[in-house]
Design a protein around this motif. Structure first.
Motif, mmCIF file in Angstrom:
data_model
loop_
_atom_site.group_PDB
_atom_site.id
_atom_site.type_symbol
_atom_site.label_atom_id
_atom_site.label_comp_id
_atom_site.label_asym_id
_atom_site.label_seq_id
_atom_site.Cartn_x
_atom_site.Cartn_y
_atom_site.Cartn_z
ATOM 1 N N GLY A 35 -5.732 21.842 15.772
ATOM 2 C CA GLY A 35 -6.417 21.808 16.477
ATOM 3 C C GLY A 35 -7.723 20.664 17.347
ATOM 4 O O GLY A 35 -8.248 22.179 18.503
ATOM 5 N N GLY A 36 -8.473 20.208 16.689
ATOM 6 C CA GLY A 36 -8.662 20.217 17.469
ATOM 7 C C GLY A 36 -9.193 18.521 18.076
ATOM 8 O O GLY A 36 -7.759 18.326 18.916
ATOM 9 N N GLY A 37 -9.870 17.712 18.633
ATOM 10 C CA GLY A 37 -9.321 16.730 19.562
ATOM 11 C C GLY A 37 -10.134 15.513 19.007
ATOM 12 O O GLY A 37 -10.772 15.160 17.931
ATOM 13 N N GLU A 38 -9.198 14.437 19.300
ATOM 14 C CA GLU A 38 -9.815 13.392 18.751
ATOM 15 C C GLU A 38 -10.003 12.353 20.602
ATOM 16 O O GLU A 38 -9.093 11.979 20.757
ATOM 17 N N MET A 39 -10.598 11.159 20.890
ATOM 18 C CA MET A 39 -11.248 10.316 22.647
ATOM 19 C C MET A 39 -10.007 9.394 21.884
ATOM 20 O O MET A 39 -10.368 8.979 20.758
ATOM 21 N N ILE A 40 -9.022 9.098 22.668
ATOM 22 C CA ILE A 40 -7.862 7.874 22.388
ATOM 23 C C ILE A 40 -8.917 6.967 23.196
ATOM 24 O O ILE A 40 -8.744 6.667 24.637
ATOM 25 N N ASP A 41 -9.548 6.055 22.754
ATOM 26 C CA ASP A 41 -10.408 5.375 23.169
ATOM 27 C C ASP A 41 -10.503 4.021 22.945
ATOM 28 O O ASP A 41 -11.646 3.988 21.152
ATOM 29 N N PRO A 42 -9.770 2.739 22.516
ATOM 30 C CA PRO A 42 -10.108 1.525 21.789
ATOM 31 C C PRO A 42 -11.510 1.087 21.574
ATOM 32 O O PRO A 42 -11.798 0.057 20.441
ATOM 33 N N ASP A 43 -12.258 1.854 23.127
ATOM 34 C CA ASP A 43 -13.483 0.266 22.806
ATOM 35 C C ASP A 43 -15.248 1.167 22.434
ATOM 36 O O ASP A 43 -15.888 1.048 22.485
ATOM 37 N N ASN A 44 -14.384 2.417 21.779
ATOM 38 C CA ASN A 44 -15.531 3.106 20.690
ATOM 39 C C ASN A 44 -16.476 3.477 22.311
ATOM 40 O O ASN A 44 -17.595 3.960 21.484
ATOM 41 N N HIS A 45 -16.332 3.872 23.173
ATOM 42 C CA HIS A 45 -17.641 3.841 23.708
ATOM 43 C C HIS A 45 -17.449 5.432 24.258
ATOM 44 O O HIS A 45 -16.428 6.385 23.847
ATOM 45 N N LEU A 46 -18.812 6.037 24.616
ATOM 46 C CA LEU A 46 -19.082 7.034 25.005
ATOM 47 C C LEU A 46 -18.471 8.131 26.309
ATOM 48 O O LEU A 46 -19.767 7.528 27.388
ATOM 49 N N PRO A 47 -17.543 8.555 25.680
ATOM 50 C CA PRO A 47 -17.357 9.612 28.340
ATOM 51 C C PRO A 47 -18.051 9.696 28.232
ATOM 52 O O PRO A 47 -18.642 11.487 27.903
ATOM 53 N N ASP A 48 -17.710 10.343 29.812
ATOM 54 C CA ASP A 48 -18.956 11.009 30.678
ATOM 55 C C ASP A 48 -18.080 12.324 31.101
ATOM 56 O O ASP A 48 -16.871 11.287 31.556
ATOM 57 N N LEU A 49 -17.978 13.259 30.186
ATOM 58 C CA LEU A 49 -17.069 14.639 30.918
ATOM 59 C C LEU A 49 -17.024 15.477 32.003
ATOM 60 O O LEU A 49 -16.507 16.062 32.055
ATOM 61 N N THR A 50 -18.817 15.285 32.210
ATOM 62 C CA THR A 50 -19.069 15.960 33.427
ATOM 63 C C THR A 50 -17.684 15.965 34.862
ATOM 64 O O THR A 50 -17.319 14.963 35.072
ATOM 65 N N SER A 139 -18.040 17.914 21.615
ATOM 66 C CA SER A 139 -16.564 18.197 19.888
ATOM 67 C C SER A 139 -15.762 19.237 19.746
ATOM 68 O O SER A 139 -15.763 19.889 21.081
ATOM 69 N N PRO A 140 -14.985 18.862 19.507
ATOM 70 C CA PRO A 140 -13.566 19.721 19.360
ATOM 71 C C PRO A 140 -14.090 21.504 18.562
ATOM 72 O O PRO A 140 -15.642 21.364 17.795
ATOM 73 N N TRP A 141 -13.315 22.132 19.414
ATOM 74 C CA TRP A 141 -13.723 23.758 18.560
ATOM 75 C C TRP A 141 -12.880 23.844 17.165
ATOM 76 O O TRP A 141 -11.588 23.156 16.618
#
Length: 345
Positions: A35-50, A139-141
């Motif tokens: 029930g949590g989440g995981e970023m789909i991110d092959p480069d493992n960068h840090l997304p700006d979710l603003t 982070s995931p809830w």
């Protein structure tokens, strides 16, 4: 103040622009089985979710020494929303220069945190600029909340096997952090989260240490009952206190072992944190419980975790002990307690 106002205006315009155009670069999150989440991110960068995270209530659901936690929803363009937790760091920002410096330090920490991958460490999905002057962590809830809350609601129904499983997962996460040169520094049952599959996730590693250094305050805050005695020592030089080390995490883990096996926090019979602090300074450790009891071998190892810093086991050794201990021995102690007619408190 003008620069801060202009910065907020720029952030607002960027959010509007992204939403109006259906920004194609929007980061994607995959919902996991827990029930949590995981970023789909092959480069493992840090997304700006603003611009893609909205509050689910007008007030934070929790407040700590250095941060507020909000229950939020992450919604990408034309995608189903995902429940997330947003931790907003609270540090006094006096000038624009200090804000820029602290912001950069936080983002550097977030980037380093994003590189850490372990199944029992709470992942960082990204950051947002919508929750104050400083960037906030997304982070995931985790729906079952903290280990403290989980034990309060489920302790009676937890088996010895379930308790040992939680401890193994936490020890594995701490061992991984230490192998990467990371000290948690604030290991308590409040910073361990339990998901819908009853798995443990260690959160907030290094946050207290970083915030203490940035604000010039003590490493001891709301974690008194789990804190290692050496963290209460004030050195003769001008440093405020001794920074946490791996051995400090091991002491705290001994307190977690006690709490998981008894359902109660360390020094449960002592009402105030101030009184606990006095006991720790005097060298008094939590007393061995009799209701419920703790098996001899297990209690001996808890005390080993509470020994002098140089004599404490490593996280790898703790995990090895937990892997080798026989649940039958733990059950025997509990059965003996029941047969002797002890009554629950």
């Amino acid at each position: 103040m003008i620069l801060i106002f202009l910065s907020h205006c720029r952030s607002w315009l960027e959010r509007v622009w992204r939403k109006l155009l259906g920004w194609k670069g929007c980061p994607s999150i995959m919902i996991t089985a827990t029930g949590g989440g995981e970023m789909i991110d092959p480069d493992n960068h840090l997304p700006d979710l603003t611009g893609f995270v909205s509050k689910n209530s007008p007030n934070p659901i929790a407040q700590g020494s250095f941060a507020d936690v909000w229950n939020c929803t992450y919604t990408a363009f034309k995608r189903q929303g995902l429940e997330v937790a947003v931790k907003c760091i609270r540090i006094d920002v006096v000038t624009d220069d200090s804000r820029a410096r602290i912001t950069q330090r936080l983002l550097d920490d977030f980037h380093a945190r994003k590189q850490l991958r372990h199944k029992n460490i709470l992942p960082l999905l990204g950051f947002s600029h919508e929750f104050g002057l400083l960037p906030a962590m997304v982070s995931p809830w985790i729906h079952n909340g903290s280990l403290t809350t989980y034990l309060a609601h489920n302790f009676i129904d937890l088996t010895i096997d379930s308790k040992l499983r939680i401890l193994r997962q936490v020890a594995g996460a701490i061992g991984y952090l230490h192998s990467k040169g990371v000290v948690h520094g604030d290991l308590t049952a409040n910073n361990i989260l339990i998901d819908s599959k009853h798995n443990a996730h260690v959160a907030d590693h290094g946050i207290l240490t970083m915030c203490s250094e940035l604000s010039g305050t003590s490493y001891i805050r709301s974690n008194v009952r789990w804190a290692a005695p050496e963290l209460f020592e004030v050195p003769e030089n001008e440093e405020l206190s001794t920074a946490p080390k791996p051995a400090s995490d091991i002491y705290s883990f001994g307190c977690i072992m006690l709490q998981v096996m008894t359902g109660r926090p360390p020094y449960a019979d002592v009402r105030s944190d101030h009184q606990v602090t006095v006991l720790i300074i005097k060298g008094k450790k939590p007393s061995r419980p009799t209701n419920p009891p703790v098996a001899d071998s297990f209690w001996d190892y808890i005390e080993k975790c509470w020994s002098d810093a140089a004599s404490r086991p490593s996280a790898v050794e703790v995990l090895s002990f937990l892997d080798q201990i026989m649940p039958a021995d733990m059950k025997f102690a509990l059965l003996s307690w029941v047969k002797e007619g002890w009554q629950g408190e």
